[in-house]
Design a protein around this motif. Structure first.
Motif, PDB file in Angstrom:
ATOM      1  N   LEU A 153      15.003  -2.024   0.351  1.00  0.00           N
ATOM      2  CA  LEU A 153      14.050  -1.460   1.314  1.00  0.00           C
ATOM      3  C   LEU A 153      13.840   0.035   1.081  1.00  0.00           C
ATOM      4  O   LEU A 153      13.183   0.700   1.859  1.00  0.00           O
ATOM      5  CB  LEU A 153      14.561  -1.676   2.747  1.00  0.00           C
ATOM      6  N   SER A 155      12.583   2.205  -1.811  1.00  0.00           N
ATOM      7  CA  SER A 155      11.389   2.888  -2.330  1.00  0.00           C
ATOM      8  C   SER A 155      10.310   1.890  -2.754  1.00  0.00           C
ATOM      9  O   SER A 155      10.602   0.738  -3.085  1.00  0.00           O
ATOM     10  CB  SER A 155      11.774   3.778  -3.514  1.00  0.00           C
ATOM     11  N   CYS A 156       9.069   2.371  -2.753  1.00  0.00           N
ATOM     12  CA  CYS A 156       7.916   1.516  -3.066  1.00  0.00           C
ATOM     13  C   CYS A 156       7.952   1.086  -4.537  1.00  0.00           C
ATOM     14  O   CYS A 156       8.139   1.916  -5.424  1.00  0.00           O
ATOM     15  CB  CYS A 156       6.626   2.275  -2.769  1.00  0.00           C
ATOM     16  N   GLU A 162       9.412   6.982  -1.111  1.00  0.00           N
ATOM     17  CA  GLU A 162      10.395   6.410  -0.182  1.00  0.00           C
ATOM     18  C   GLU A 162       9.665   5.610   0.900  1.00  0.00           C
ATOM     19  O   GLU A 162       8.630   6.039   1.382  1.00  0.00           O
ATOM     20  CB  GLU A 162      11.192   7.544   0.470  1.00  0.00           C
ATOM     21  N   ILE A 163      10.198   4.442   1.233  1.00  0.00           N
ATOM     22  CA  ILE A 163       9.569   3.624   2.278  1.00  0.00           C
ATOM     23  C   ILE A 163       9.923   4.226   3.634  1.00  0.00           C
ATOM     24  O   ILE A 163      11.101   4.419   3.945  1.00  0.00           O
ATOM     25  CB  ILE A 163      10.077   2.165   2.213  1.00  0.00           C
ATOM     26  N   GLY A 169       5.909  -2.149   5.653  1.00  0.00           N
ATOM     27  CA  GLY A 169       5.705  -2.290   4.207  1.00  0.00           C
ATOM     28  C   GLY A 169       5.274  -3.705   3.885  1.00  0.00           C
ATOM     29  O   GLY A 169       5.145  -4.544   4.778  1.00  0.00           O
ATOM     30  N   CYS A 177      11.599  -6.390  -3.386  1.00  0.00           N
ATOM     31  CA  CYS A 177      11.508  -5.040  -2.834  1.00  0.00           C
ATOM     32  C   CYS A 177      10.197  -4.916  -2.070  1.00  0.00           C
ATOM     33  O   CYS A 177       9.491  -5.889  -1.882  1.00  0.00           O
ATOM     34  CB  CYS A 177      11.624  -3.998  -3.940  1.00  0.00           C
ATOM     35  N   LEU A 178       9.881  -3.684  -1.643  1.00  0.00           N
ATOM     36  CA  LEU A 178       8.700  -3.492  -0.802  1.00  0.00           C
ATOM     37  C   LEU A 178       7.645  -2.653  -1.515  1.00  0.00           C
ATOM     38  O   LEU A 178       7.973  -1.839  -2.378  1.00  0.00           O
ATOM     39  CB  LEU A 178       9.099  -2.770   0.491  1.00  0.00           C
ATOM     40  N   TYR A 179       6.386  -2.845  -1.130  1.00  0.00           N
ATOM     41  CA  TYR A 179       5.321  -1.888  -1.414  1.00  0.00           C
ATOM     42  C   TYR A 179       5.133  -1.066  -0.156  1.00  0.00           C
ATOM     43  O   TYR A 179       5.216  -1.599   0.952  1.00  0.00           O
ATOM     44  CB  TYR A 179       4.005  -2.602  -1.724  1.00  0.00           C
ATOM     45  N   CYS A 180       4.880   0.237  -0.312  1.00  0.00           N
ATOM     46  CA  CYS A 180       4.660   1.067   0.863  1.00  0.00           C
ATOM     47  C   CYS A 180       3.346   0.655   1.532  1.00  0.00           C
ATOM     48  O   CYS A 180       2.569  -0.117   0.962  1.00  0.00           O
ATOM     49  CB  CYS A 180       4.629   2.544   0.478  1.00  0.00           C
ATOM     50  N   SER A 181       3.094   1.182   2.714  1.00  0.00           N
ATOM     51  CA  SER A 181       1.908   0.737   3.455  1.00  0.00           C
ATOM     52  C   SER A 181       0.625   1.020   2.666  1.00  0.00           C
ATOM     53  O   SER A 181      -0.279   0.197   2.644  1.00  0.00           O
ATOM     54  CB  SER A 181       1.878   1.386   4.834  1.00  0.00           C
TER      55      SER A 181
END
Ligand SMILES: [Zn+2]
Length: 248
Positions: A153, A155-156, A162-163, A169, A177-181
């Motif tokens: 959770l 970084s994008c 950084e998320i 996200g 993992c995540l993509y940022c908004s």
């Protein structure tokens, strides 16, 4: 043949012959175990008949190289009455069990999964209805983590930024993992969006989640698709369909 005392959660029970049952257990020492429990479907005055979802102590007669062991001296430690008496909590519980039934092979010990399962049942029994879904998502993601597929959770995946948990996200299912908004919106994957309040909840926030039921279902589907992808689960989750039906 070995004789072992163990504690277990009943994941499923199938009637067998006149009064017996074929039981799938999740145990502390041996992971998932299948066995025959003789005579447990006989009604007796003072004891509750065994059911899925109970926490029991038992003696396990292990037959090497066999799939079905013998279960004896079964004592009920907890039957979680608040779950048993509540259709929604029962459905959420069964969705958690379905992940274990579909992902964990017999006789692979994971003591950390056993304590996660026990903790999940205790929390599900004692918390408010608005917490039920969040408990299930945490159970799915933690199980995935224990089996080597934790979601990062920090970084994008796309821009490396950084998320910011409060912004939410988008889950990159295949990459864990995540993509940022911002990057998530560009990729237009609305079904993978996780609200900031949900990320905060997954991080342990205590404030209640206020989401409509179709959003709760969407997020549950997202968690199931994450686990299914990484744990190589093909068949559909029946329990999820049932949750959808009763949530409408
Ligand atoms: Zn980004």
């Amino acid at each position: 043949m070995g004789i072992q005392k163990t504690r277990a959660v009943i994941l499923s029970m199938l009637p067998y012959r006149e009064s017996s049952a074929i039981v799938t257990l999740y145990t502390n020492e041996y992971g998932r175990v299948n066995g025959i429990a003789k005579g447990v479907r006989k009604r007796s005055k003072n004891s509750l008949p065994l059911e899925r979802g109970f926490l029991i102590d038992l003696i396990l007669y292990i037959k090497q190289g066999r799939d079905l062991h013998t279960l004896a001296d079964i004592n009920i430690c907890d039957y979680y009455p608040e779950i048993r008496g509540d259709l929604y909590k029962t459905a959420i519980r069964d969705a958690a069990f379905e992940l274990l039934l579909k992902s964990v092979m017999a006789s692979e010990p994971h003591p950390e999964l056993f304590s996660l399962l026990q903790q999940f049942l205790i929390s599900l029994q004692s918390t408010d209805a608005t917490e039920n879904f969040a408990l299930l998502w945490k159970f799915y993601l933690k199980t995935a983590g224990f089996l080597g597929f934790a979601v990062r959770l920090d970084s994008c995946r796309c821009c490396g930024r950084e998320i910011l948990i409060s912004e939410g996200g988008f889950l990159a299912v295949e990459n864990g993992c995540l993509y940022c908004s911002k990057c998530g919106v560009k990729r237009s994957l609305p079904e993978t969006y996780i609200q900031g309040t949900v990320l905060q909840k997954l991080n342990g926030s205590l404030s209640p989640l206020k989401l409509p039921s179709d959003e709760l279902i969407r997020l549950t589907r997202l968690a199931v698709s994450y686990c299914s992808f990484h744990m190589d689960i093909r068949p559909e989750f029946k329990s999820l369909k049932f949750i959808e039906q009763i949530s409408r």
